[in-house]
Design an enzyme around this catalytic site. Structure first.
Site, short mmCIF file in Angstrom:
data_model
loop_
_atom_site.label_atom_id
_atom_site.label_comp_id
_atom_site.label_asym_id
_atom_site.label_seq_id
_atom_site.Cartn_x
_atom_site.Cartn_y
_atom_site.Cartn_z
N CYS A 108 33.57 89.24 22.49
CA CYS A 108 33.72 87.88 23.03
C CYS A 108 34.07 87.89 24.52
O CYS A 108 34.00 86.85 25.18
CB CYS A 108 34.77 87.10 22.26
SG CYS A 108 34.47 87.16 20.49
N HIS A 232 37.14 81.47 26.13
CA HIS A 232 36.37 81.85 24.94
C HIS A 232 36.66 80.83 23.84
O HIS A 232 37.79 80.39 23.66
CB HIS A 232 36.77 83.25 24.49
CG HIS A 232 36.18 83.62 23.17
ND1 HIS A 232 34.84 83.43 22.89
CD2 HIS A 232 36.74 84.14 22.04
CE1 HIS A 232 34.61 83.82 21.65
NE2 HIS A 232 35.73 84.25 21.12
N ASN A 262 32.51 79.82 16.85
CA ASN A 262 32.72 80.97 17.73
C ASN A 262 31.39 81.71 17.89
O ASN A 262 30.88 82.29 16.92
CB ASN A 262 33.80 81.88 17.11
CG ASN A 262 34.08 83.11 17.94
OD1 ASN A 262 33.35 83.45 18.87
ND2 ASN A 262 35.15 83.81 17.59
N1 ACO Z 1 39.73 77.36 4.06
C1 ACO Z 1 40.90 77.25 3.41
N2 ACO Z 1 41.86 78.20 3.45
C2 ACO Z 1 41.62 79.29 4.18
C3 ACO Z 1 40.40 79.47 4.88
C4 ACO Z 1 39.44 78.46 4.80
N3 ACO Z 1 38.25 78.53 5.43
N4 ACO Z 1 40.47 80.65 5.52
C5 ACO Z 1 41.65 81.19 5.24
N5 ACO Z 1 42.36 80.38 4.42
C6 ACO Z 1 43.69 80.56 3.86
C7 ACO Z 1 44.12 82.00 3.84
O1 ACO Z 1 43.59 82.66 2.71
C8 ACO Z 1 45.64 81.86 3.79
O2 ACO Z 1 46.00 81.64 2.46
P1 ACO Z 1 47.33 82.36 1.87
O3 ACO Z 1 48.44 81.86 2.72
O4 ACO Z 1 47.34 81.91 0.46
O5 ACO Z 1 47.09 83.84 2.06
C9 ACO Z 1 45.89 80.59 4.57
O6 ACO Z 1 44.64 79.90 4.65
C10 ACO Z 1 46.43 80.82 5.96
O7 ACO Z 1 45.66 81.86 6.55
P2 ACO Z 1 45.91 82.36 8.02
O8 ACO Z 1 45.00 83.48 8.32
O9 ACO Z 1 47.36 82.52 8.28
O10 ACO Z 1 45.45 81.04 8.81
P3 ACO Z 1 45.48 80.82 10.34
O11 ACO Z 1 46.16 79.57 10.62
O12 ACO Z 1 45.90 82.04 11.08
O13 ACO Z 1 43.94 80.57 10.66
C11 ACO Z 1 42.11 81.78 11.60
C12 ACO Z 1 43.00 81.57 10.37
C13 ACO Z 1 41.38 80.50 11.85
C14 ACO Z 1 41.12 82.89 11.31
C15 ACO Z 1 42.97 82.14 12.80
O14 ACO Z 1 43.87 83.18 12.45
C16 ACO Z 1 42.18 82.56 14.00
O15 ACO Z 1 41.52 81.77 14.63
N6 ACO Z 1 42.32 83.84 14.44
C17 ACO Z 1 41.70 84.31 15.65
C18 ACO Z 1 40.24 84.54 15.48
C19 ACO Z 1 39.67 84.95 16.80
O16 ACO Z 1 40.11 84.49 17.82
N7 ACO Z 1 38.71 85.84 16.85
C20 ACO Z 1 38.27 86.19 18.20
C21 ACO Z 1 37.46 87.23 18.34
S1 ACO Z 1 35.94 87.05 17.48
C22 ACO Z 1 34.93 88.35 18.00
O17 ACO Z 1 35.30 89.15 18.80
C23 ACO Z 1 33.58 88.49 17.36
#
Ligand code: ACO
Length: 312
Positions: A108, A232, A262
């Site tokens: 990214c 990003h 993304n």
């Molecule tokens: N729908 C419903 N629930 C979900 C979903 C979904 N689509 N996805 C995950 N959950 C659940 C999880 O299973 C978890 O459940 P649990 O507590 O029972 O285990 C709960 O939601 C919370 O999960 P978290 O991972 O803590 O949620 P978070 O608020 O962190 O959001 C996310 C997840 C959106 C992935 C976030 O962590 C994020 O954006 N991370 C950064 C991603 C990123 O920036 N990537 C960049 C690089 S990409 C590249 O280089 C190609």
């Protein structure tokens, strides 16, 4: 002599995939996706080379030049069409470019890496560079895994860089990588993306802040001097957290992730192209770019928008 961005263009596949489409078959909801990421829909389809050609063609048209005027092509992608050869070879051929072409994979952060690299090569004698970010992340995402499927989309955007400008395009930059964190976000050959979302989120905020503070200091400016911040586009909560800590207002921040998801290396140029198309950028504006991604890589740059390129 410095360089200037003299054209831009983008390309998104026709197929719109809404949050409700995922909610119909996965244990997720529009409410969860919007609240946790800011994403409402994303585009899917096509190939990395096709999208790159489409975006590249639009950028050439916007600059008023032909492919044959380009003597350097840099394609930032983490989803090449094939392992061999580089996708940039097909794009170079389709657009009728001259000179060299290469793929650059810094996930990214790839587009900012590519922009800084192309600007340096223009300084070394090249005249016109086409810099493209193009991705088809839907191909490497497990569409049955709710934790990653909803996040990623496909798309491309390109800019034309020309030498011959009176001032510098890149006022400051910071490129980095921490390979010790590679296992937080990866896809094996033929496999799907695995991501430890929470930890990537934490590092993204921390890393971007340090990198942005560095490039602002190197450019001798503060957050108030930034006319447009183009981050990003992974998660609006990451952007809000960085902005809040650095005092960058959301009104001066380009956001496209609500309709693109993304798109990795394509996300920053997509946001830049949309901002330029909608008249948000004026001659002489100071633009801050910052990305982070798999690697873990990061890249930030302060650039000056809108200087004239080579005489037509
Ligand atoms: N729908 C419903 N629930 C979900 C979903 C979904 N689509 N996805 C995950 N959950 C659940 C999880 O299973 C978890 O459940 P649990 O507590 O029972 O285990 C709960 O939601 C919370 O999960 P978290 O991972 O803590 O949620 P978070 O608020 O962190 O959001 C996310 C997840 C959106 C992935 C976030 O962590 C994020 O954006 N991370 C950064 C991603 C990123 O920036 N990537 C960049 C690089 S990409 C590249 O280089 C190609």
């Amino acid at each position: 002599m410095g360089s200037a961005i003299t054209g831009w263009g983008d390309a998104l596949p026709d197929r719109v995939v809404t949050n409700d489409e995922f909610a119909a078959r996965l244990d997720t909801s529009d409410e969860w996706i919007v609240a946790r990421t800011g994403i409402r829909e994303r585009r899917m389809g096509s190939t990395t080379s096709e999208l790159a050609v489409q975006a590249g063609r639009a950028a050439l048209k916007s600059a008023g030049i032909d492919g044959a005027d380009v003597d350097l092509l840099v394609l930032a992608t983490t989803t090449p069409d094939q392992a061999i050869p580089a996708t940039s070879a097909a794009v170079h051929h389709a657009l009728g470019c001259r000179g060299g072409a290469f793929d650059l994979n810094a996930a990214c952060a790839g587009f900012v890496y590519a922009l800084v690299t192309a600007d340096a090569l223009l300084g070394a004698g090249h005249r016109r560079a086409l810099v493209i970010g193009s991705e088809t992340l839907s191909r490497v995402t497990d569409q049955e895994d709710r934790s990653t499927a909803v996040l990623f989309g496909d798309g491309a955007a390109a800019i034309v860089l020309e030498s011959g400008a009176t001032g510098d395009l890149v006022l400051s930059y910071d490129l980095g990588v921490d390979g010790s964190a590679a296992s937080l976000l990866y896809a094996d050959h033929g496999g799907h993306i695995h991501m430890e979302g929470r930890e990537v989120f934490r590092r993204a905020v921390r890393t971007e802040m340090v990198s942005i503070e560095r490039v602002l200091a190197d450019a001798g400016i503060g957050p108030d001097d930034v006319d447009l911040f183009v981050p990003h586009q992974a998660n609006v909560r990451i952007i809000e957290a960085v902005n809040e800590r650095l005092g960058l207002p959301m009104e001066r921040t380009a956001i496209v992730l609500d309709h693109t998801g993304n798109t990795s290396a394509a996300s920053i140029p997509l946001a830049l192209a949309e901002a330029a198309d909608s008249g948000r950028l004026a001659e002489g504006d100071t633009v801050l770019l910052s990305g982070f991604g798999a690697g873990m890589t990061w890249a930030s740059a302060v650039i000056r928008w809108g200087r004239r390129g080579l005489p037509r």
